[in-house]
Scaffold this active site. Structure first.
Site, PDB file in Angstrom:
ATOM      1  N   LYS A 182      -8.271 -29.142  36.422  1.00  0.00           N
ATOM      2  CA  LYS A 182      -7.753 -30.170  37.016  1.00  0.00           C
ATOM      3  C   LYS A 182      -8.649 -31.514  36.789  1.00  0.00           C
ATOM      4  CE  LYS A 182      -4.718 -27.251  39.475  1.00  0.00           C
ATOM      5  NZ  LYS A 182      -4.884 -25.814  40.000  1.00  0.00           N
ATOM      6  N   TYR A 195      -5.647 -18.505  44.564  1.00  0.00           N
ATOM      7  CA  TYR A 195      -5.064 -18.487  42.830  1.00  0.00           C
ATOM      8  C   TYR A 195      -6.296 -18.912  41.959  1.00  0.00           C
ATOM      9  CZ  TYR A 195      -2.056 -19.534  38.846  1.00  0.00           C
ATOM     10  OH  TYR A 195      -1.584 -19.532  37.565  1.00  0.00           O
ATOM     11  N   ASP A 228     -14.226 -21.018  42.869  1.00  0.00           N
ATOM     12  CA  ASP A 228     -13.193 -21.246  42.021  1.00  0.00           C
ATOM     13  C   ASP A 228     -13.066 -22.937  42.469  1.00  0.00           C
ATOM     14  OD1 ASP A 228     -11.111 -22.165  41.003  1.00  0.00           O
ATOM     15  OD2 ASP A 228      -9.821 -20.463  41.086  1.00  0.00           O
TER      16      ASP A 228
HETATM   17  C1  LIG Z   1      -4.838 -24.586  39.221  1.00  0.00           C
HETATM   18  C2  LIG Z   1      -5.674 -23.671  39.646  1.00  0.00           C
HETATM   19  C3  LIG Z   1      -6.301 -22.540  38.620  1.00  0.00           C
HETATM   20  C4  LIG Z   1      -5.717 -22.661  37.349  1.00  0.00           C
HETATM   21  O1  LIG Z   1      -5.709 -23.598  36.606  1.00  0.00           O
HETATM   22  P1  LIG Z   1      -4.730 -23.824  35.168  1.00  0.00           P
HETATM   23  O2  LIG Z   1      -5.386 -25.059  34.603  1.00  0.00           O
HETATM   24  O3  LIG Z   1      -3.582 -24.048  35.906  1.00  0.00           O
HETATM   25  O4  LIG Z   1      -5.041 -22.564  34.455  1.00  0.00           O
HETATM   26  C5  LIG Z   1      -7.344 -21.924  39.196  1.00  0.00           C
HETATM   27  N1  LIG Z   1      -7.754 -21.976  40.329  1.00  0.00           N
HETATM   28  C6  LIG Z   1      -7.500 -22.697  41.330  1.00  0.00           C
HETATM   29  C7  LIG Z   1      -7.910 -22.678  42.479  1.00  0.00           C
HETATM   30  C8  LIG Z   1      -6.243 -23.698  40.930  1.00  0.00           C
HETATM   31  O5  LIG Z   1      -5.996 -24.440  41.985  1.00  0.00           O
END
Ligand SMILES: *Cc1c(COP(=O)(O)O)cnc(C)c1O
Length: 326
Positions: free
Chosen positions: A267, A144, A239
């Site tokens: 995060k 994601y 990511d």
């Molecule tokens: C949570 C998450 C996102 C998205 O971040 P948001 O602040 O919710 O937009 C992108 N990549 C990873 C791996 C995530 O866990």
């Protein structure tokens, strides 16, 4: 009833907010029941609107790595709020957190702050496309990267050439530039690169996948991606929105000793306020406006309250060497 007030609040919310929530997982559809409405939280505990005390295993999906209402973060935010909450002009605080992040994470010279992980990944992809002058990206099924159009893509049977959108509203034009690969399958990635010679700008990956359960990379997978990227003039984007400042001080790059070209954060880096960031070596980051041609901006990017929270969080993690020891 244990969650009577939460249920009432949910019913009221549903009237004015789609599904009663501002992010779909909060609706509890996947786990059943109706959402618990939180009144406050401290340390490992949530206190809900019905007066229940609950152990929190969610930790706001990542940011609350040191527990809720962590004192140094709260104090910083309160202090900053009294000094003004948004200026649309630079502050010294932004340089302070940028310098600290750059010192903690390997292989990055510069970092730009945005407001969410979604924005970080979206901007990283645009930067990679601008820098390489190529359009396509490879992402992995189950990883994601937020909800921007390019990432909401599912493979059809023609995955080697076309992705198909998995949300209405994502155009076929966007979908065709996102190729879907299988995580931990280098052979599959190699095939995609071969079939799209000189068209792939970036491979984006959760280097330790956290959004399909916790799936670690197989031995050699990340190294293999690194080599494929280097050999084919493709940028490797880690990511680290979930893994950053968590798996190690410097994230997966440090833990596995693999060099990414662009790294995305979210995060933890915001200490519980809305913050994302993306970072890379100078040559790549200087491609961003105002130095370079790739546009990226934000009225509230680098917001002083958000930076204060993030800085207090990173300082705590940076100073507490023992935190990352086991
Ligand atoms: C949570 C998450 C996102 C998205 O971040 P948001 O602040 O919710 O937009 C992108 N990549 C990873 C791996 C995530 O866990």
């Amino acid at each position: 009833m244990l969650y009577q007030r939460s249920s009432q609040l949910f019913a009221e919310a549903e009237k004015v907010i789609p599904g009663g929530v501002n992010s779909p997982v909060r609706a509890f559809r996947a786990v059943g029941g109706t959402p618990i409405f939180v009144k406050s939280a401290k340390g490992a505990y949530l206190y809900d609107e019905d007066g229940n005390r609950l152990i929190d295993y969610i930790n706001s999906w990542g940011p609350m790595i040191l527990g809720h209402a962590y004192e140094p973060v709260v104090e910083s935010v309160i202090h900053r709020a009294k000094l003004g909450t948004s200026f649309g002009m630079p502050t010294a605080l932004e340089t302070e957190i940028a310098a600290l992040a750059v010192s903690m994470v390997p292989n990055i010279d510069k970092i730009r702050f945005v407001n969410s992980g979604t924005e970080a990944c979206m901007s990283a992809i645009r930067l990679a496309r601008g820098f390489t002058k190529k359009d396509k990206i490879i992402k992995f099924a189950g990883c994601y990267h937020g909800h921007s159009d390019s990432f909401l893509i599912q493979a059809g049977s023609g995955a080697i050439t076309f992705g198909t959108p998995n949300s209405p509203g994502v155009t076929a034009g966007t979908a065709k530039d996102t190729l879907l690969a299988r995580y931990n399958d280098l052979e599959n990635v190699t095939q995609l690169i071969e079939a799209n010679k000189n068209e792939i700008a970036a491979i984006i990956v959760e280097p330790v996948a956290g959004n399909m359960g916790c799936i670690p990379p197989k031995d050699g997978f990340l190294q293999g991606l690194r080599e494929l990227c280097t050999a084919n003039n493709i940028l490797l984007i880690f990511d680290e929105v979930m893994t950053g400042f968590r798996l190690a001080k410097g994230g997966v790059q440090e833990l596995f000793n693999i060099k990414a070209d662009i790294v995305c954060f979210g995060k933890v880096i915001g200490g519980g306020l809305p913050v994302g960031a993306f970072a890379a070596r100078e040559e790549i980051m200087n491609y961003l406006a105002p130095l370079g041609p790739v546009y990226q901006a934000g009225t509230l990017s680098g917001n002083p309250l958000a930076m204060a929270a993030g800085l207090a969080m990173l300082k705590a993690l940076n100073e507490d060497a023992a935190f990352f020891k086991d």
